[in-house]
Design an enzyme around this catalytic site. Sequence first.
Site, PDB file in Angstrom:
ATOM      1  N   SER A   1     -14.345   3.491  46.792  1.00 60.52           N
ATOM      2  CA  SER A   1     -14.660   2.741  48.015  1.00 60.52           C
ATOM      3  C   SER A   1     -15.916   1.895  47.840  1.00 60.52           C
ATOM      4  CB  SER A   1     -14.829   3.704  49.168  1.00 60.52           C
ATOM      5  OG  SER A   1     -15.794   4.652  48.847  1.00 60.52           O
TER       6      SER A   1
ATOM      7  N   HIS B   1      -8.070   0.402  47.725  1.00 58.77           N
ATOM      8  CA  HIS B   1      -9.000   1.204  48.536  1.00 58.77           C
ATOM      9  C   HIS B   1      -8.324   1.573  49.846  1.00 58.77           C
ATOM     10  CE1 HIS B   1     -12.773   1.417  51.246  1.00 58.77           C
ATOM     11  NE2 HIS B   1     -12.419   2.616  50.822  1.00 58.77           N
TER      12      HIS B   1
ATOM     13  N   GLU C   1      -7.672  -2.196  51.235  1.00 57.51           N
ATOM     14  CA  GLU C   1      -8.414  -3.250  50.540  1.00 57.51           C
ATOM     15  C   GLU C   1      -7.876  -3.311  49.108  1.00 57.51           C
ATOM     16  OE1 GLU C   1     -12.887  -3.822  52.413  1.00 57.51           O
ATOM     17  OE2 GLU C   1     -12.536  -2.151  51.048  1.00 57.51           O
TER      18      GLU C   1
ATOM     19  N   ASN D   1     -16.915  -1.435  53.724  1.00 54.19           N
ATOM     20  CA  ASN D   1     -18.068  -0.534  53.572  1.00 54.19           C
ATOM     21  C   ASN D   1     -19.373  -1.297  53.481  1.00 54.19           C
ATOM     22  OD1 ASN D   1     -16.650   1.757  53.878  1.00 54.19           O
ATOM     23  ND2 ASN D   1     -16.484   2.245  51.703  1.00 54.19           N
TER      24      ASN D   1
END
Length: 687
Positions: free
Chosen positions: A404, A425, A437, A475
């Site tokens: 991540s 991800h 992702e 993130n």
Amino acid sequence: MSGTVHVERDGNVAVLVIDNPPVNASSADVRRALLDAIGTVQSDFTIEAAVLIGAGNTFVAGSDIKEFGKPIPEPQLPVIQAAIRDCPTPFIAALHGAALGGGFELALSCDARIATPDVIVGFPEVSLGMIPGAGGTQYLPRLTGIPAAIEMICSCRRIGAKEGKERGLIDAMADGELRATAVAFARGWIGRKRPLGRIDVPPSPADAIDKATAAALRAGRNRPQVSAAIEAVQWAASLPFDDALAKERTVFQALRMSTEAAALRHLFFAERQAPKTSGLDGIAPARIARAGVVGAGTMGAGIAMCFADAGIPVILVDQDEAAVDRGMAAIRSFYERTVKSGRMSESEAASRIARITPAENLEALSSADLVVEAIFEDMGIKKDLLVRLDGLVAPHAILASNTSYLNLDALAAVTGRADKVVGLHFFNPAQTMRLLEVVRAQATSAETLASALDVAKRLRKLAVIARVGEGFIGNRIYAAYRRQCEFMLEEGAFPEDIDAALENFGFAMGPFAVADMSGLDTAWRMRKRLAATRDSHERYCEIPDRICEQGRLGRKTGAGWYSYRSGERKGASDPAVRALIEEASALKGIVRRAFTAEQICRRVVVTMVNEAALLLAEGIAARPSDIDVVLVNGYGFPKHEGGPLFWASHQDRATVLAELENLAAVSGYGFRTGDVAGLLDRLQDQA
Ligand code: T1G
């Protein structure tokens, strides 16, 4: 979108073929052509029945959503429907693929409906911030009763052929070729008309209506279009048909011009844009017939279920039997819960579990076309694994990482197939979260990217392409706004203030409650990892470290930012945390001040906008709307606000730029200011 209607003859039956690829949306051109075609049917006495059918693989999937932010060109759909109702010739709607929204309303304005077994019908309008605007709230309750109509319209549920037939939405099933069957069926209607508006609404007990209303408002989070839809459906029993139709249209016209409807339309098209990128035309994706997942923890087990749900056999590997057994137990219990909730049959659950093969050695992956690693987030351990996988999987196999935030280029570089390394991800829980992702590393080939996007589609995931950077898109932005939330703790707010403000704004859950749910230790480990390289001049909030040092790692330890009574999911404000926060402010000589909910929300969203501007400038995200898709589908950003960038494009520009300046000032040294002014220009141009 242009489009047309072909009028074809089959003896005494006219077949009106609606042709507007890719989904036969009833655009202005289609409506004009339809009105002409109905005129032809009306004026030609050799035509004794008419069939409406869609060209290609679907009926009309709805009105043209692109028309809704501006005046709708004439003729509008109700005019077409009135022409069908007033024409003495019976009209049969022949349904296949999707008949949604205005498409389904068009079908309901016909005298009868015949459909293929693959059809889906329904009303997506509420999910687009509107209500059905062409009779849906009046036709449906006449067939299903008011409680069921409230449920269907407010849930936007897509109804299959079987339920459609059971509920009387569909009159006949076409087992053979649709067109021919529909023509034969239409001949059975010669000389008959059955406008639904003349049918009375079947009575329903008041408590059933109340129950459906309460459930719809709860599920719809009391959004304005939900209450409007409920009210409109009830007009079917209280008002004459034409009066109710007119009122429904007025409400529809008002709602479609709302910012919320514009936000939801923005997301509709943004989600369809996100997986698109240049350089993939003509690139055929590799066929992934067999997958592998390494790591049977929460993420690994969830990812394995994604493949099983998509019908792709998958090998789930972990280093020891106990770990694999735990993973398989989690998978079985998830499917058991799904069966118990009535959302899946036992046989379906069994066949999905059977698609997952547990294994304790990597060699089991030698026949996999794609392997996803979902092991512990440590660069060294992941590199070792990729080197081993590189040595034993098939030469054509793709290696994907569920990291991540780690540097995918560095991971790819340790393999001899960097062109076949890609990031996938997933978001926790992987089996239910739609967002994915897809991270393109420097060496990732076009074929590998195309294959990853094809896998995302088969897994029914919402793919957003990101480039390599710390935390990719989601993130990275999450870390930036979490940092500001922590700064606000130092400056005067408490976790419960910030969470409450953001939840009122529409976030599914505030950042401190989310942190407690996922555990504070992951982020703590990352802060410790970054401590060595952190610039000591940069503003840094120690409060999270202090919390963790006290063993408060979140729900799993009974305490984090909040304290949790055993078994309770919602935490309570903890005086110990408040004292720790006040002490931290005092240590820094910060005079604490009060924050309004609006100040908290705007600071958070402006931070997101700023980080988005940096991401776009670095090329980590391809387009602004991708960032809205990620935040809404992965981080609980309120859908009705359209995402942080859609939100920003609807704010006063000068205010946003002033708030950004203030943000830079309070954040101090190390704060990076993105070209937000340029981004707002770009958003303005796209609006
Ligand atoms: N209007 C305009 N464009 C549409 C569209 C629509 N209704 N539906 C799809 N598209 C475009 C989409 O943007 C994409 O474009 C391409 O078609 C393929 O779509 C008065 C108010 C039918 C199940 O909400 O759910 O009627 O990206 O990738 O996966 O009461 O499309 O290729 O340029 O989604 O095969 C109600 C929305 C409107 C249905 C097919 N109808 N569409 O899924 O293809 S409101 C909807 C879908 C209304 C009335 C009201 C799906 C689909 P591009 P796709 P798909």
